[in-house]
Write a protein that holds these residues in place. Structure first.
Motif, PDB file in Angstrom:
ATOM      1  N   ASP A  89      97.455  18.720  51.844  1.00  0.00           N
ATOM      2  CA  ASP A  89      98.577  19.051  52.714  1.00  0.00           C
ATOM      3  C   ASP A  89      99.143  20.423  52.356  1.00  0.00           C
ATOM      4  OD1 ASP A  89     100.572  18.141  54.759  1.00  0.00           O
ATOM      5  OD2 ASP A  89     101.946  18.346  53.070  1.00  0.00           O
ATOM      6  N   ARG A  90      99.144  20.758  51.068  1.00  0.00           N
ATOM      7  CA  ARG A  90      99.704  22.045  50.623  1.00  0.00           C
ATOM      8  C   ARG A  90      98.719  23.203  50.760  1.00  0.00           C
ATOM      9  NH1 ARG A  90     102.885  20.887  44.912  1.00  0.00           N
ATOM     10  NH2 ARG A  90     103.949  18.944  45.511  1.00  0.00           N
ATOM     11  N   LEU A  91      97.429  22.916  50.566  1.00  0.00           N
ATOM     12  CA  LEU A  91      96.425  23.983  50.473  1.00  0.00           C
ATOM     13  C   LEU A  91      95.323  23.802  51.516  1.00  0.00           C
ATOM     14  CD1 LEU A  91      96.020  24.211  46.589  1.00  0.00           C
ATOM     15  CD2 LEU A  91      97.504  25.580  48.057  1.00  0.00           C
ATOM     16  N   ARG A  92      95.727  23.418  52.699  1.00  0.00           N
ATOM     17  CA  ARG A  92      94.761  23.082  53.760  1.00  0.00           C
ATOM     18  C   ARG A  92      93.750  24.197  53.997  1.00  0.00           C
ATOM     19  NH1 ARG A  92      98.361  21.676  56.807  1.00  0.00           N
ATOM     20  NH2 ARG A  92      98.289  19.442  56.420  1.00  0.00           N
ATOM     21  N   ASN A  93      94.186  25.434  53.963  1.00  0.00           N
ATOM     22  CA  ASN A  93      93.297  26.553  54.302  1.00  0.00           C
ATOM     23  C   ASN A  93      92.228  26.827  53.248  1.00  0.00           C
ATOM     24  OD1 ASN A  93      94.697  26.963  56.678  1.00  0.00           O
ATOM     25  ND2 ASN A  93      96.048  28.531  55.815  1.00  0.00           N
ATOM     26  N   ARG A  94      92.356  26.221  52.083  1.00  0.00           N
ATOM     27  CA  ARG A  94      91.369  26.441  51.028  1.00  0.00           C
ATOM     28  C   ARG A  94      90.283  25.366  50.987  1.00  0.00           C
ATOM     29  NH1 ARG A  94      93.033  29.684  46.356  1.00  0.00           N
ATOM     30  NH2 ARG A  94      95.010  30.728  46.798  1.00  0.00           N
ATOM     31  N   ILE A  95      90.445  24.322  51.784  1.00  0.00           N
ATOM     32  CA  ILE A  95      89.590  23.145  51.667  1.00  0.00           C
ATOM     33  C   ILE A  95      88.585  23.069  52.811  1.00  0.00           C
ATOM     34  CG2 ILE A  95      89.593  20.612  51.620  1.00  0.00           C
ATOM     35  CD1 ILE A  95      92.428  20.882  50.346  1.00  0.00           C
ATOM     36  N   ARG A  96      87.348  22.876  52.437  1.00  0.00           N
ATOM     37  CA  ARG A  96      86.278  22.735  53.424  1.00  0.00           C
ATOM     38  C   ARG A  96      86.118  21.289  53.875  1.00  0.00           C
ATOM     39  NH1 ARG A  96      79.917  24.350  52.293  1.00  0.00           N
ATOM     40  NH2 ARG A  96      79.108  23.744  54.329  1.00  0.00           N
ATOM     41  N   HIS A  97      86.225  20.366  52.908  1.00  0.00           N
ATOM     42  CA  HIS A  97      85.998  18.953  53.218  1.00  0.00           C
ATOM     43  C   HIS A  97      86.865  18.117  52.286  1.00  0.00           C
ATOM     44  CE1 HIS A  97      82.858  16.264  55.214  1.00  0.00           C
ATOM     45  NE2 HIS A  97      83.675  15.427  54.619  1.00  0.00           N
ATOM     46  N   LEU A  98      87.542  17.133  52.851  1.00  0.00           N
ATOM     47  CA  LEU A  98      88.381  16.218  52.082  1.00  0.00           C
ATOM     48  C   LEU A  98      87.675  14.867  52.030  1.00  0.00           C
ATOM     49  CD1 LEU A  98      91.078  15.584  50.643  1.00  0.00           C
ATOM     50  CD2 LEU A  98      92.045  15.042  52.904  1.00  0.00           C
ATOM     51  N   VAL A  99      87.420  14.389  50.803  1.00  0.00           N
ATOM     52  CA  VAL A  99      86.636  13.164  50.635  1.00  0.00           C
ATOM     53  C   VAL A  99      87.432  12.140  49.836  1.00  0.00           C
ATOM     54  CG1 VAL A  99      84.478  12.180  49.802  1.00  0.00           C
ATOM     55  CG2 VAL A  99      84.516  14.545  50.613  1.00  0.00           C
ATOM     56  N   TYR A 100      87.509  10.937  50.383  1.00  0.00           N
ATOM     57  CA  TYR A 100      88.113   9.803  49.681  1.00  0.00           C
ATOM     58  C   TYR A 100      86.986   8.870  49.260  1.00  0.00           C
ATOM     59  CZ  TYR A 100      92.614  11.278  51.637  1.00  0.00           C
ATOM     60  OH  TYR A 100      93.739  11.990  51.966  1.00  0.00           O
ATOM     61  N   LEU A 101      86.829   8.695  47.959  1.00  0.00           N
ATOM     62  CA  LEU A 101      85.800   7.809  47.432  1.00  0.00           C
ATOM     63  C   LEU A 101      86.457   6.503  47.001  1.00  0.00           C
ATOM     64  CD1 LEU A 101      82.966   7.116  46.437  1.00  0.00           C
ATOM     65  CD2 LEU A 101      83.446   8.437  44.360  1.00  0.00           C
ATOM     66  N   ASP A 102      86.383   5.498  47.887  1.00  0.00           N
ATOM     67  CA  ASP A 102      87.007   4.197  47.627  1.00  0.00           C
ATOM     68  C   ASP A 102      88.410   4.410  47.088  1.00  0.00           C
ATOM     69  OD1 ASP A 102      86.075   1.579  48.167  1.00  0.00           O
ATOM     70  OD2 ASP A 102      86.091   1.093  46.041  1.00  0.00           O
ATOM     71  N   ALA A 103      89.208   5.122  47.864  1.00  0.00           N
ATOM     72  CA  ALA A 103      90.462   5.673  47.346  1.00  0.00           C
ATOM     73  C   ALA A 103      91.662   5.323  48.213  1.00  0.00           C
ATOM     74  CB  ALA A 103      90.337   7.198  47.256  1.00  0.00           C
ATOM     75  N   ALA A 104      92.831   5.517  47.615  1.00  0.00           N
ATOM     76  CA  ALA A 104      94.097   5.384  48.334  1.00  0.00           C
ATOM     77  C   ALA A 104      94.366   6.642  49.148  1.00  0.00           C
ATOM     78  CB  ALA A 104      95.235   5.162  47.348  1.00  0.00           C
ATOM     79  N   ILE A 105      95.013   6.469  50.288  1.00  0.00           N
ATOM     80  CA  ILE A 105      95.419   7.583  51.138  1.00  0.00           C
ATOM     81  C   ILE A 105      96.943   7.607  51.175  1.00  0.00           C
ATOM     82  CG2 ILE A 105      95.347   8.596  53.445  1.00  0.00           C
ATOM     83  CD1 ILE A 105      92.689   7.120  53.881  1.00  0.00           C
ATOM     84  N   ALA A 106      97.520   8.742  50.848  1.00  0.00           N
ATOM     85  CA  ALA A 106      98.979   8.850  50.805  1.00  0.00           C
ATOM     86  C   ALA A 106      99.578   8.907  52.203  1.00  0.00           C
ATOM     87  CB  ALA A 106      99.391  10.092  50.018  1.00  0.00           C
ATOM     88  N   GLN A 107     100.764   8.344  52.323  1.00  0.00           N
ATOM     89  CA  GLN A 107     101.555   8.424  53.553  1.00  0.00           C
ATOM     90  C   GLN A 107     102.894   9.060  53.204  1.00  0.00           C
ATOM     91  OE1 GLN A 107     100.165   7.575  56.369  1.00  0.00           O
ATOM     92  NE2 GLN A 107      98.362   6.549  55.525  1.00  0.00           N
ATOM     93  N   ASP A 108     103.353   9.964  54.032  1.00  0.00           N
ATOM     94  CA  ASP A 108     104.588  10.688  53.750  1.00  0.00           C
ATOM     95  C   ASP A 108     105.755   9.735  53.516  1.00  0.00           C
ATOM     96  OD1 ASP A 108     106.422  12.924  53.638  1.00  0.00           O
ATOM     97  OD2 ASP A 108     107.079  12.332  55.641  1.00  0.00           O
ATOM     98  N   GLY A 109     106.473   9.988  52.421  1.00  0.00           N
ATOM     99  CA  GLY A 109     107.662   9.207  52.116  1.00  0.00           C
ATOM    100  C   GLY A 109     107.397   7.861  51.472  1.00  0.00           C
ATOM    101  N   HIS A 110     106.137   7.562  51.191  1.00  0.00           N
ATOM    102  CA  HIS A 110     105.785   6.271  50.611  1.00  0.00           C
ATOM    103  C   HIS A 110     105.065   6.467  49.280  1.00  0.00           C
ATOM    104  CE1 HIS A 110     106.813   3.835  54.172  1.00  0.00           C
ATOM    105  NE2 HIS A 110     106.443   4.904  54.846  1.00  0.00           N
ATOM    106  N   CYS A 111     105.090   5.422  48.467  1.00  0.00           N
ATOM    107  CA  CYS A 111     104.404   5.464  47.173  1.00  0.00           C
ATOM    108  C   CYS A 111     103.194   4.536  47.206  1.00  0.00           C
ATOM    109  CB  CYS A 111     105.349   5.053  46.046  1.00  0.00           C
ATOM    110  SG  CYS A 111     105.937   3.340  46.158  1.00  0.00           S
ATOM    111  N   PHE A 112     102.322   4.740  46.241  1.00  0.00           N
ATOM    112  CA  PHE A 112     101.115   3.916  46.204  1.00  0.00           C
ATOM    113  C   PHE A 112     101.440   2.450  45.931  1.00  0.00           C
ATOM    114  CE2 PHE A 112      97.572   2.050  43.692  1.00  0.00           C
ATOM    115  CZ  PHE A 112      96.681   1.921  44.747  1.00  0.00           C
ATOM    116  N   TYR A 113     102.474   2.198  45.167  1.00  0.00           N
ATOM    117  CA  TYR A 113     102.865   0.820  44.830  1.00  0.00           C
ATOM    118  C   TYR A 113     102.995  -0.041  46.088  1.00  0.00           C
ATOM    119  CZ  TYR A 113     105.788  -2.904  42.777  1.00  0.00           C
ATOM    120  OH  TYR A 113     106.299  -4.105  42.360  1.00  0.00           O
ATOM    121  N   GLU A 114     103.456   0.562  47.183  1.00  0.00           N
ATOM    122  CA  GLU A 114     103.639  -0.178  48.434  1.00  0.00           C
ATOM    123  C   GLU A 114     102.321  -0.623  49.045  1.00  0.00           C
ATOM    124  OE1 GLU A 114     106.804   1.615  51.094  1.00  0.00           O
ATOM    125  OE2 GLU A 114     106.547   3.222  49.641  1.00  0.00           O
TER     126      GLU A 114
END
Length: 237
Positions: A89-114
């Protein structure tokens, strides 16, 4: 073409957990960065009550800026998905590909605990302990990460370190939904399916233009099946 990968680990882990995948990337002629998050692994001496999710995010943001990385693949495994969501989200212009490997995806204003299954939340907090004045989740047996090989179990359990609870409870601040404007892939480790990431898997599958892949490994694929992980990262990127 030489590709660049930034590999972000999950709960209790450190840079070490990517070492087998890194060997595969080296053989294929690519370069990588596999930083350890503050307070974990070889950086456990930096554990303090101040270490939270913003610390983890800053770890990776600063690595990318100081190494002047561009056109890279940013990969988050497990809890590392929370970190890479905010970094992208902060460095979008530097990233070619975003990969989640069996991973959590963040949501704005929320924590992983939820995102954890409700029956697991209170138990995890109840089992936490103070380490250097910092409330931490304590490492669990390697078998809880779907690791079965005795050599891998011994290696992993020697390296696991307590993980600061604050990183689970801090809400993540993002300007846009995860992966906005980026090529994104979500890799599901499906033998067995890890319950902690069910909400993130559902969210990823609902996104237009996200690539969803399934691999027949357990959750700790970077350790148990590093060549599969390395090959799929190379081909995705």
């Amino acid at each position: 073409m030489t590709k660049t990968f930034v590999l972000v680990h999950g709960l209790f882990h450190g840079s070490w957990c990517w070492s087998k995948v890194c060997k595969r990337l080296i053989r294929a002629g690519h370069r990588f960065f596999n930083p350890t998050q503050t307070g974990l692994g070889e950086r456990r001496h930096l554990l303090s009550p101040k270490v939270g999710i913003n610390t983890f995010i800053d770890d990776i943001v600063n690595l990318i800026i100081w190494e002047d990385l561009q056109e890279m693949s940013l990969v988050g495994h497990s809890f590392g998905g929370i970190t890479v969501s905010a970094v992208a989200d902060r460095l979008r212009n530097r990233i070619r590909h975003l990969v989640y490997l069996d991973a959590a995806i963040a949501q704005d204003g929320h924590c992983f605990y939820e995102q954890l299954p409700e029956q697991n939340r209170a138990q995890r907090l109840a089992n936490s302990q103070l380490v250097k004045g910092t409330r931490c989740f304590m490492p669990t047996p390697a078998s809880s990460f779907d690791i079965t090989d005795p050599n891998d179990i011994a290696w992993v359990e020697r390296h696991l370190t307590p993980h600061p609870v604050k990183t689970y409870l801090d809400p993540v601040k993002m300007s846009k939904p995860a992966g906005t404007g980026l090529d994104c892939s979500y890799i599901v480790c499906c033998e067995p399916i890890h319950p902690s990431f069910s909400l993130s898997r559902q969210w990823a599958k609902a996104q237009e233009n996200w690539e969803i892949k399934f691999i027949t490994t357990g959750h700790s694929a970077p350790i148990t099946d590093p060549d599969i992980v390395g090959d799929i990262l190379i081909n995705l990127s």
